[in-house]
Design a protein around this motif. Structure first.
Motif, PDB file in Angstrom:
ATOM      1  N   TRP A  23     -50.023  -1.132 -11.240  1.00  0.00           N
ATOM      2  CA  TRP A  23     -50.826  -2.112 -11.962  1.00  0.00           C
ATOM      3  C   TRP A  23     -49.930  -3.194 -12.575  1.00  0.00           C
ATOM      4  CZ3 TRP A  23     -55.078  -4.336 -11.691  1.00  0.00           C
ATOM      5  CH2 TRP A  23     -55.576  -5.119 -12.746  1.00  0.00           C
ATOM      6  N   VAL A  26     -49.283  -5.678  -9.888  1.00  0.00           N
ATOM      7  CA  VAL A  26     -50.434  -6.566  -9.668  1.00  0.00           C
ATOM      8  C   VAL A  26     -50.510  -7.620 -10.768  1.00  0.00           C
ATOM      9  CG1 VAL A  26     -52.967  -6.677  -9.602  1.00  0.00           C
ATOM     10  CG2 VAL A  26     -51.756  -4.895  -8.329  1.00  0.00           C
ATOM     11  N   ARG A  27     -50.327  -7.204 -12.006  1.00  0.00           N
ATOM     12  CA  ARG A  27     -50.374  -8.173 -13.112  1.00  0.00           C
ATOM     13  C   ARG A  27     -49.263  -9.213 -12.975  1.00  0.00           C
ATOM     14  NH1 ARG A  27     -53.068  -8.051 -17.674  1.00  0.00           N
ATOM     15  NH2 ARG A  27     -51.233  -8.670 -18.889  1.00  0.00           N
ATOM     16  N   THR A  30     -50.109 -11.731 -10.229  1.00  0.00           N
ATOM     17  CA  THR A  30     -51.225 -12.630 -10.539  1.00  0.00           C
ATOM     18  C   THR A  30     -51.069 -13.340 -11.882  1.00  0.00           C
ATOM     19  OG1 THR A  30     -52.493 -10.786 -11.504  1.00  0.00           O
ATOM     20  CG2 THR A  30     -52.822 -11.229  -9.157  1.00  0.00           C
ATOM     21  N   ARG A  34     -54.401 -16.295 -11.405  1.00  0.00           N
ATOM     22  CA  ARG A  34     -55.171 -15.062 -11.597  1.00  0.00           C
ATOM     23  C   ARG A  34     -56.011 -14.661 -10.393  1.00  0.00           C
ATOM     24  NH1 ARG A  34     -56.129 -13.260 -17.382  1.00  0.00           N
ATOM     25  NH2 ARG A  34     -54.334 -14.167 -18.398  1.00  0.00           N
ATOM     26  N   ILE A  67     -62.409  -3.681 -10.901  1.00  0.00           N
ATOM     27  CA  ILE A  67     -61.168  -4.305 -11.362  1.00  0.00           C
ATOM     28  C   ILE A  67     -60.553  -5.150 -10.247  1.00  0.00           C
ATOM     29  CG2 ILE A  67     -58.801  -3.843 -12.133  1.00  0.00           C
ATOM     30  CD1 ILE A  67     -59.965  -1.465 -13.719  1.00  0.00           C
ATOM     31  N   LEU A  68     -60.603  -4.643  -9.022  1.00  0.00           N
ATOM     32  CA  LEU A  68     -60.128  -5.389  -7.853  1.00  0.00           C
ATOM     33  C   LEU A  68     -61.293  -5.650  -6.910  1.00  0.00           C
ATOM     34  CD1 LEU A  68     -56.783  -3.598  -6.863  1.00  0.00           C
ATOM     35  CD2 LEU A  68     -57.085  -5.601  -8.322  1.00  0.00           C
ATOM     36  N   ARG A  76     -58.005  -9.178  -4.602  1.00  0.00           N
ATOM     37  CA  ARG A  76     -57.997 -10.135  -5.704  1.00  0.00           C
ATOM     38  C   ARG A  76     -58.438  -9.416  -6.970  1.00  0.00           C
ATOM     39  NH1 ARG A  76     -61.149 -14.876  -4.035  1.00  0.00           N
ATOM     40  NH2 ARG A  76     -62.944 -13.553  -4.374  1.00  0.00           N
ATOM     41  N   CYS A  77     -57.844  -9.816  -8.108  1.00  0.00           N
ATOM     42  CA  CYS A  77     -58.216  -9.236  -9.403  1.00  0.00           C
ATOM     43  C   CYS A  77     -59.521  -9.834  -9.891  1.00  0.00           C
ATOM     44  CB  CYS A  77     -57.152  -9.537 -10.456  1.00  0.00           C
ATOM     45  SG  CYS A  77     -55.774  -8.441 -10.435  1.00  0.00           S
ATOM     46  N   LYS A  79     -60.634  -8.329 -12.939  1.00  0.00           N
ATOM     47  CA  LYS A  79     -60.306  -8.115 -14.354  1.00  0.00           C
ATOM     48  C   LYS A  79     -58.821  -7.812 -14.431  1.00  0.00           C
ATOM     49  CE  LYS A  79     -64.771  -5.927 -15.220  1.00  0.00           C
ATOM     50  NZ  LYS A  79     -65.428  -4.634 -15.499  1.00  0.00           N
ATOM     51  N   ARG A  80     -58.199  -8.195 -15.556  1.00  0.00           N
ATOM     52  CA  ARG A  80     -56.761  -7.960 -15.727  1.00  0.00           C
ATOM     53  C   ARG A  80     -56.467  -7.266 -17.056  1.00  0.00           C
ATOM     54  NH1 ARG A  80     -53.215 -11.641 -16.242  1.00  0.00           N
ATOM     55  NH2 ARG A  80     -51.598 -10.804 -14.951  1.00  0.00           N
TER      56      ARG A  80
END
Length: 199
Positions: A23, A26-27, A30, A34, A67-68, A76-77, A79-80
């Protein structure tokens, strides 16, 4: 005679595997854009030996809870969150009993395992007394808890979280480790693999 091993974590080497680490990747991917589309390979190349199927299944699980999102060319996200919630393999967000017990320990002056289980329990995630007893025992052995009143035949021991061990909101995790130990060399060979277990 059984060998007693003392393992140390090298703080200079980050553990580059597991849900929390993926995670964080991913953060990071992005952070500037985002809605950037990323691939499973983008995550895989930043981990230490994680299987392709593990990353795919992880991404699909996050998609189940919104979330994804799988899109053409990757993911694609939607939510982050800073930290991921605990998610079952069925794709349901489940409250963490470990987090609840840790938060309770941080809030109570003293507690027995029975009191810890009672206060940490919610309707969605009841904490069994045996679970609280196991977790307090492991944290006591690790030096997090002081015994304020020893156990008797009629009463459980009571504990207090050491102020110096109130390390933050993230609960200490209980891990199961698989490693290769060579008694001829008295040495752990290769990398140890760890997975979280419930206390």
């Amino acid at each position: 005679m059984a060998a007693i091993l003392a393992l140390k974590v090298d703080r200079s080497r980050q553990v580059r595997r597991g849900s929390a680490y993926m995670w964080s990747v991913v953060r990071d991917l992005t952070k500037d854009l985002r809605d950037r589309v990323f691939t499973v390979d983008d995550i895989l190349e930043r981990t230490n030996g994680t299987a392709l199927s593990t990353v795919r299944n992880w991404a699909r699980t996050l998609a189940k809870v919104g979330i994804l999102e799988e899109v053409e060319g990757g993911w694609r996200c939607l939510k982050r969150p800073t930290m991921l919630p605990h998610i079952s393999r069925d794709g349901e967000i489940v409250p963490s009993r470990t987090d609840a017990m840790w938060a309770t320990m941080r809030g109570l002056k003293t507690f027995s395992p029975r009191e810890l289980a009672l206060v940490a329990s919610t309707e969605e995630a009841p904490v069994q007394e045996e679970t609280a007893k196991s977790y307090t025992g492991l944290l006591h052995a690790a030096g997090y808890l002081l015994v304020t009143s020893p156990a008797t035949k009629r009463r459980q021991a009571t504990y207090r979280l050491k102020p110096s061990k109130n390390t933050g909101p993230l609960a200490p995790r209980i891990l199961r480790t698989k490693l290769v130990y060579d008694p001829n060399l008295n040495q752990v060979m290769g990398d140890a693999e760890c997975e979280e277990v419930s206390p």
